[in-house]
Design a protein around this motif. Structure first.
Motif, short mmCIF file in Angstrom:
data_model
loop_
_atom_site.label_atom_id
_atom_site.label_comp_id
_atom_site.label_asym_id
_atom_site.label_seq_id
_atom_site.Cartn_x
_atom_site.Cartn_y
_atom_site.Cartn_z
N MET A 191 84.58 33.65 82.61
CA MET A 191 84.72 32.64 81.50
C MET A 191 83.29 31.96 81.23
N VAL A 192 82.81 31.75 80.10
CA VAL A 192 81.50 31.27 79.74
C VAL A 192 81.77 30.17 78.64
N VAL A 193 81.18 28.96 79.25
CA VAL A 193 81.48 28.04 77.98
C VAL A 193 80.12 27.99 77.49
N LEU A 194 80.05 28.31 76.22
CA LEU A 194 78.83 28.41 75.34
C LEU A 194 78.25 27.07 75.06
N ALA A 195 77.07 26.96 74.99
CA ALA A 195 76.46 25.65 74.36
C ALA A 195 76.19 25.41 72.98
N THR A 196 77.47 25.56 72.14
CA THR A 196 77.61 25.65 70.94
C THR A 196 79.07 25.23 70.44
N LYS A 197 79.18 24.32 69.40
CA LYS A 197 80.46 23.79 69.19
C LYS A 197 81.34 24.37 67.85
N VAL A 198 82.58 24.22 67.95
CA VAL A 198 83.19 24.66 66.66
C VAL A 198 84.04 23.35 66.37
N TYR A 199 83.36 22.66 65.43
CA TYR A 199 83.89 21.12 65.40
C TYR A 199 84.60 20.87 63.94
N VAL A 200 84.38 22.18 63.02
CA VAL A 200 85.04 21.95 61.71
C VAL A 200 86.53 22.42 61.99
N GLN A 201 87.22 22.14 60.92
CA GLN A 201 88.82 22.23 60.81
C GLN A 201 89.36 23.12 59.81
N GLY A 202 90.57 23.68 59.96
CA GLY A 202 91.05 24.49 58.99
C GLY A 202 90.73 25.62 58.61
N ASP A 203 90.66 26.30 57.32
CA ASP A 203 90.03 27.51 57.02
C ASP A 203 88.43 27.74 57.69
N ALA A 204 87.57 26.62 57.50
CA ALA A 204 86.20 26.59 58.12
C ALA A 204 86.26 26.97 59.61
N ARG A 205 87.30 26.55 60.30
CA ARG A 205 87.37 27.11 61.66
C ARG A 205 87.43 28.32 62.16
N GLU A 206 88.72 28.81 61.17
CA GLU A 206 88.84 30.22 61.31
C GLU A 206 87.65 31.10 61.17
N ARG A 207 86.95 30.76 60.13
CA ARG A 207 85.86 31.29 59.74
C ARG A 207 84.50 31.41 60.67
N ALA A 208 84.46 30.20 61.24
CA ALA A 208 83.64 30.08 62.40
C ALA A 208 83.99 30.84 63.60
N LEU A 209 85.26 30.88 63.89
CA LEU A 209 85.58 31.50 65.27
C LEU A 209 85.57 33.09 64.79
N ASP A 210 85.93 33.57 63.56
CA ASP A 210 85.55 34.96 63.37
C ASP A 210 84.32 35.63 63.44
N GLY A 211 83.27 34.40 62.92
CA GLY A 211 81.92 34.66 62.88
C GLY A 211 81.51 34.80 64.56
N LEU A 212 82.20 33.88 65.14
CA LEU A 212 81.79 33.91 66.77
C LEU A 212 82.23 35.26 67.33
N ARG A 213 83.46 35.64 66.98
CA ARG A 213 83.62 36.93 67.59
C ARG A 213 82.91 38.30 67.24
N SER A 214 82.33 38.20 65.98
CA SER A 214 81.26 39.10 65.70
C SER A 214 80.14 39.35 66.43
N LEU A 215 79.60 37.81 66.60
CA LEU A 215 78.35 37.73 67.03
C LEU A 215 78.59 38.11 68.65
N VAL A 216 79.60 37.61 69.34
CA VAL A 216 79.93 38.23 70.86
C VAL A 216 80.19 39.71 70.98
N ASP A 217 80.65 40.43 69.97
CA ASP A 217 80.99 41.92 69.82
C ASP A 217 79.65 42.59 70.02
N ASN A 218 78.51 41.96 69.00
CA ASN A 218 77.38 42.56 68.93
C ASN A 218 76.76 42.35 70.33
N ALA A 219 76.99 41.32 71.02
CA ALA A 219 76.14 41.21 72.24
C ALA A 219 76.84 42.22 73.35
N VAL A 220 77.96 42.31 73.63
CA VAL A 220 78.88 42.74 74.70
C VAL A 220 79.67 44.02 74.43
#
Length: 230
Positions: free
Chosen positions: A1-30
């Motif tokens: 497990m890696v705790v990344l030094a970036t936060k997800v502090y928005v809520q609702g739909d914005a939170r889901e969009r942020a997590l979708d974006g992070l999944r894409s970025l993680v997939d690009n990396a690994v």
């Protein structure tokens, strides 16, 4: 497990969009490695990536290098990444899993109070910043206070020597790009640079006025926005 030094502090739909974006970025990396991963958020809003597979160590190192890692075992003299939590006349506070207070004397960003420095360099809350966790103990056995890392100072000074910037939080890179387009200013910028998952820096062209761009996009973004004026 890696705790990344970036936060997800928005809520609702914005939170889901942020997590979708992070999944894409993680997939690009690994994504090309032999590893399975899941993305989540810790109770203190830091993003977490859980990894499993033969290339787990390699994947962890790639993510750590790209985002910085929140670790409970910080060592004096080592460089880490924390997110900008607060500031006052005496210093700034970074969240690195624990509050790390950097006094004004250890910022190394020129004249002015920390409040003035935050304004001058366009720093928005939650932006990731590199710091040195204390220092080696001296003759009295006391460690020196945390300080902003040299490479972070160089990066921030470089911002002030450029063409101007508009820094934003609470929005993904894609959302900021779309906002600039919607406001009719796509031709006035060079790019949108990712500072963190939800912290972006709009790099202006030579002829673009950063305060003018801020005024143009501010109505579209429920965010903290600051200018860097060269």
């Amino acid at each position: 497990m890696v705790v990344l030094a970036t936060k997800v502090y928005v809520q609702g739909d914005a939170r889901e969009r942020a997590l979708d974006g992070l999944r894409s970025l993680v997939d690009n990396a690994v994504g090309d490695l032999d590893v399975e991963y899941t993305v989540g958020v810790r109770r203190d809003d830091f993003a977490v990536v859980t990894l499993e597979g033969d290339d787990e160590v390699v994947a962890r190192n790639l993510l750590r290098e790209e985002w910085g890692e929140i670790t409970p075992d910080m060592r004096p003299g080592e460089t880490y990444v924390g997110t900008l939590e607060s500031w006052d006349e005496d210093g700034i506070v970074l969240d690195a899993g624990e509050d790390v207070r950097i006094p004004a004397s250890e910022l190394g960003l020129g004249q002015g109070t920390p409040v003035q420095i935050v304004e001058r360099f366009g720093l928005v809350q939650h932006v990731p910043l590199r710091f040195v966790y204390g220092g080696e103990g001296g003759d009295d056995g006391e460690s020196s206070p945390p300080r902003l890392a040299d490479e972070e100072r160089d990066r921030l000074y470089e911002w002030t020597r450029g063409t101007g910037r508009v820094n934003v939080n609470s929005a993904t890179r894609g959302e900021v790009r779309a906002t600039v387009n919607r406001a009719g200013h796509a031709r006035d910028i060079v790019t949108v640079e990712r500072l963190g998952l939800l912290e972006q820096s709009v790099v202006c062209k030579d002829e673009t006025d950063p305060p003018g761009l801020l005024a143009a996009i501010g109505d579209y973004l429920p965010a903290e926005i600051r200018c860097v004026i060269p």
